[in-house]
Design a protein around this motif. Structure first.
Motif, mmCIF file in Angstrom:
data_model
loop_
_atom_site.group_PDB
_atom_site.id
_atom_site.type_symbol
_atom_site.label_atom_id
_atom_site.label_comp_id
_atom_site.label_asym_id
_atom_site.label_seq_id
_atom_site.Cartn_x
_atom_site.Cartn_y
_atom_site.Cartn_z
ATOM 1 N N ASP A 30 -89.506 -111.097 80.974
ATOM 2 C CA ASP A 30 -89.382 -111.515 82.511
ATOM 3 C C ASP A 30 -87.750 -111.313 82.498
ATOM 4 O OD1 ASP A 30 -91.908 -110.653 83.937
ATOM 5 O OD2 ASP A 30 -92.229 -113.035 82.467
ATOM 6 N N ASP A 31 -86.706 -111.320 83.580
ATOM 7 C CA ASP A 31 -86.107 -111.863 83.952
ATOM 8 C C ASP A 31 -85.555 -112.022 85.126
ATOM 9 O OD1 ASP A 31 -84.282 -108.926 82.939
ATOM 10 O OD2 ASP A 31 -85.683 -107.753 84.237
ATOM 11 N N TRP A 32 -84.956 -113.402 84.790
ATOM 12 C CA TRP A 32 -84.987 -114.952 85.765
ATOM 13 C C TRP A 32 -83.844 -115.160 86.080
ATOM 14 C CZ3 TRP A 32 -88.818 -116.320 88.301
ATOM 15 C CH2 TRP A 32 -88.885 -118.186 88.921
ATOM 16 N N ASP A 33 -83.458 -114.995 86.806
ATOM 17 C CA ASP A 33 -81.756 -115.968 87.257
ATOM 18 C C ASP A 33 -82.487 -116.419 89.001
ATOM 19 O OD1 ASP A 33 -82.601 -114.376 89.392
ATOM 20 O OD2 ASP A 33 -80.576 -112.364 88.348
ATOM 21 N N LEU A 34 -80.842 -117.424 89.181
ATOM 22 C CA LEU A 34 -80.980 -118.159 89.847
ATOM 23 C C LEU A 34 -81.449 -117.014 91.330
ATOM 24 C CD1 LEU A 34 -77.373 -119.438 89.723
ATOM 25 C CD2 LEU A 34 -79.476 -120.958 89.752
ATOM 26 N N VAL A 35 -81.362 -116.238 91.652
ATOM 27 C CA VAL A 35 -81.478 -115.851 93.307
ATOM 28 C C VAL A 35 -83.320 -115.740 93.123
ATOM 29 C CG1 VAL A 35 -81.809 -113.531 93.681
ATOM 30 C CG2 VAL A 35 -79.921 -114.482 93.353
ATOM 31 N N THR A 36 -83.730 -115.203 91.914
ATOM 32 C CA THR A 36 -84.993 -115.067 91.292
ATOM 33 C C THR A 36 -85.753 -116.216 91.788
ATOM 34 O OG1 THR A 36 -84.911 -113.185 90.066
ATOM 35 C CG2 THR A 36 -87.036 -114.368 90.669
ATOM 36 N N GLN A 38 -84.422 -119.020 93.858
ATOM 37 C CA GLN A 38 -84.978 -119.171 95.301
ATOM 38 C C GLN A 38 -86.177 -118.312 96.050
ATOM 39 O OE1 GLN A 38 -81.189 -119.308 96.994
ATOM 40 N NE2 GLN A 38 -81.588 -119.755 98.779
ATOM 41 N N GLU A 39 -85.853 -117.554 95.171
ATOM 42 C CA GLU A 39 -86.976 -116.771 95.957
ATOM 43 C C GLU A 39 -87.666 -117.026 95.680
ATOM 44 O OE1 GLU A 39 -88.288 -112.024 95.628
ATOM 45 O OE2 GLU A 39 -86.533 -112.153 94.892
ATOM 46 N N VAL A 40 -88.486 -116.971 94.544
ATOM 47 C CA VAL A 40 -90.250 -117.803 94.356
ATOM 48 C C VAL A 40 -90.389 -119.144 94.096
ATOM 49 C CG1 VAL A 40 -90.790 -118.140 91.490
ATOM 50 C CG2 VAL A 40 -90.327 -116.103 92.208
ATOM 51 N N LEU A 101 -84.124 -127.954 99.956
ATOM 52 C CA LEU A 101 -84.222 -128.706 100.947
ATOM 53 C C LEU A 101 -85.482 -127.242 101.948
ATOM 54 C CD1 LEU A 101 -80.495 -128.627 101.564
ATOM 55 C CD2 LEU A 101 -82.238 -130.499 102.111
ATOM 56 N N GLN A 102 -84.831 -126.609 101.343
ATOM 57 C CA GLN A 102 -86.040 -125.451 102.182
ATOM 58 C C GLN A 102 -87.133 -125.714 101.891
ATOM 59 O OE1 GLN A 102 -85.223 -122.652 104.321
ATOM 60 N NE2 GLN A 102 -87.874 -122.827 103.705
ATOM 61 N N MET A 103 -87.650 -126.145 100.597
ATOM 62 C CA MET A 103 -89.271 -126.937 100.775
ATOM 63 C C MET A 103 -89.560 -128.087 101.617
ATOM 64 S SD MET A 103 -89.991 -127.389 96.448
ATOM 65 C CE MET A 103 -89.693 -125.611 95.206
ATOM 66 N N ILE A 104 -89.114 -129.157 101.757
ATOM 67 C CA ILE A 104 -88.978 -130.007 103.267
ATOM 68 C C ILE A 104 -88.760 -129.881 104.022
ATOM 69 C CG2 ILE A 104 -88.347 -132.346 103.748
ATOM 70 C CD1 ILE A 104 -86.229 -132.471 100.828
ATOM 71 N N ASN A 105 -87.824 -128.159 104.533
ATOM 72 C CA ASN A 105 -88.479 -127.674 105.703
ATOM 73 C C ASN A 105 -89.651 -127.141 105.767
ATOM 74 O OD1 ASN A 105 -85.793 -129.216 106.684
ATOM 75 N ND2 ASN A 105 -85.218 -126.399 105.676
ATOM 76 N N SER A 106 -90.108 -126.142 104.992
ATOM 77 C CA SER A 106 -90.946 -125.887 104.995
ATOM 78 C C SER A 106 -92.318 -126.564 105.209
ATOM 79 C CB SER A 106 -91.516 -124.973 103.706
ATOM 80 O OG SER A 106 -91.407 -123.991 103.671
ATOM 81 N N ALA A 107 -92.125 -127.658 104.643
ATOM 82 C CA ALA A 107 -93.449 -129.364 104.599
ATOM 83 C C ALA A 107 -93.470 -130.014 105.867
ATOM 84 C CB ALA A 107 -93.233 -130.593 103.562
ATOM 85 N N LEU A 108 -92.466 -130.117 106.711
ATOM 86 C CA LEU A 108 -91.693 -130.800 107.881
ATOM 87 C C LEU A 108 -92.464 -129.814 108.429
ATOM 88 C CD1 LEU A 108 -88.350 -131.941 107.400
ATOM 89 C CD2 LEU A 108 -90.803 -133.112 107.963
ATOM 90 N N ARG A 253 -108.063 -128.320 96.441
ATOM 91 C CA ARG A 253 -106.787 -127.786 95.843
ATOM 92 C C ARG A 253 -106.816 -126.272 96.125
ATOM 93 N NH1 ARG A 253 -105.550 -128.821 89.544
ATOM 94 N NH2 ARG A 253 -106.451 -130.958 90.074
ATOM 95 N N HIS A 254 -105.627 -125.851 96.433
ATOM 96 C CA HIS A 254 -105.285 -124.252 96.354
ATOM 97 C C HIS A 254 -104.403 -124.642 95.555
ATOM 98 C CE1 HIS A 254 -107.050 -124.852 100.824
ATOM 99 N NE2 HIS A 254 -106.607 -126.447 100.424
ATOM 100 N N THR A 255 -103.706 -123.319 95.292
ATOM 101 C CA THR A 255 -103.035 -121.563 94.269
ATOM 102 C C THR A 255 -102.636 -121.491 95.112
ATOM 103 O OG1 THR A 255 -104.379 -123.091 91.707
ATOM 104 C CG2 THR A 255 -102.260 -121.563 91.817
ATOM 105 N N ILE A 256 -101.415 -121.059 94.587
ATOM 106 C CA ILE A 256 -100.673 -119.614 94.775
ATOM 107 C C ILE A 256 -100.326 -118.664 93.154
ATOM 108 C CG2 ILE A 256 -98.729 -118.137 96.142
ATOM 109 C CD1 ILE A 256 -101.003 -119.741 97.653
ATOM 110 N N ASN A 257 -100.143 -118.151 93.284
ATOM 111 C CA ASN A 257 -100.275 -116.791 92.130
ATOM 112 C C ASN A 257 -98.403 -115.943 92.095
ATOM 113 O OD1 ASN A 257 -99.807 -114.602 89.900
ATOM 114 N ND2 ASN A 257 -101.474 -116.699 89.293
ATOM 115 N N ILE A 258 -97.389 -116.432 90.933
ATOM 116 C CA ILE A 258 -95.904 -115.245 91.097
ATOM 117 C C ILE A 258 -96.236 -114.429 91.686
ATOM 118 C CG2 ILE A 258 -96.258 -115.285 88.645
ATOM 119 C CD1 ILE A 258 -92.838 -115.759 89.247
#
Length: 263
Positions: A30-36, A38-40, A101-108, A253-258
């Motif tokens: 698989d291809d993977w980098d910083l942009v991916t 953050q998106e994932v 920060l985005q994760m914390i904002n989503s949770a809030l 429990r809940h699961t989100i697959n990539i």
């Protein structure tokens, strides 16, 4: 979220993000980098939060190895193993903080209170502590956010009759963890009916129930680097939310697959 349940807490174990890791499809599948990354990570976490019931409190548990490297050289501190990295050190740190920060904002948006636990991993001994301190000062005036700040490789939190330990998994084997919990926190051990260790490090799902305590490891959303791919590791990529009741322990429990985000 004013009608959120105080009986439930949503626990979001974040398995080994390895922000800053680089992978090539022809080499590692698989291809993977910083942009991916953050998106994932942001996309999956936002969807995951929306699946959870309206718990008043959420605990984001960073299980270690949040950052892929701990130095400018891009080698592991212990064995000087050369890592496959994307961008420079500053780009990695910048992206890693934006993701958190985005994760914390989503949770809030879904929970009244958010607690963030960051555990030290073998890839980010010092980076994890910098992240804790940075988040602590960034949210010092936000009463809805609590940032744990410690240099210990073991951390604990409690919700009602459930008691949790958090450890990356690199310094202590799974079968030792129940006794570590009982020794470190005898009062909480005695007062709780459900006891859990949340770990990372091995990048795949694993759960074993010991006497009085279960130890579980979680998958990472990150792709496999060449080292892992060449070693034959083929675990899936997903992220989970554990819903804990104050009296009954884990109730769902809940699961989100990539694949639900990266199409």
């Amino acid at each position: 979220v004013s009608h959120a349940s105080e009986d439930l807490v949503a626990v979001y174990p974040l398995g080994d993000p390895h922000v800053g890791m680089k992978a090539y499809k022809d080499e590692a599948g698989d291809d993977w980098d910083l942009v991916t990354a953050q998106e994932v990570f942001c996309g999956v976490f936002d969807r995951l939060v929306k699946t959870a019931p309206h718990c008043q409190e959420a605990v984001i548990v960073n299980l270690g190895d949040y950052f892929h490297r701990d130095n400018v050289a891009g080698v592991t501190e212990r064995n000087r193993h050369v890592l496959d990295t994307d961008g420079n050190y500053m780009m990695m740190v910048d992206t890693g903080i934006k993701i958190m920060l985005q994760m914390i904002n989503s949770a809030l948006e879904h929970h009244q209170k958010v607690r963030v636990i960051t555990i030290i991993g073998n890839h980010d001994d010092t980076g994890a502590m910098f992240l804790q301190a940075a988040l602590k000062h960034m949210y010092q005036d936000e009463p809805r956010v609590e940032i744990d700040c410690t240099s210990s490789v073991f951390q604990y939190f409690q919700h009602g009759s459930s008691f949790f330990g958090v450890h990356h998994g690199h310094t202590c084997k799974a079968d030792k963890l129940p006794l570590v919990m009982a020794t470190d926190r005898p009062k909480e051990w005695g007062d709780s009916s459900f006891r859990y260790w949340l770990t990372g490090h091995i990048h795949h799902d694993s759960r074993k129930e010991y006497s009085g305590c279960s130890v579980e490891s979680f998958r990472t959303l990150a792709a496999k680097d060449n080292y892992a791919y060449s070693g034959g590791y083929r675990a899936g990529q997903d992220s989970k939310a554990l819903v804990i009741h104050k009296d009954y322990g884990e109730v769902e429990r809940h699961t989100i697959n990539i694949a639900q985000v990266l199409k």
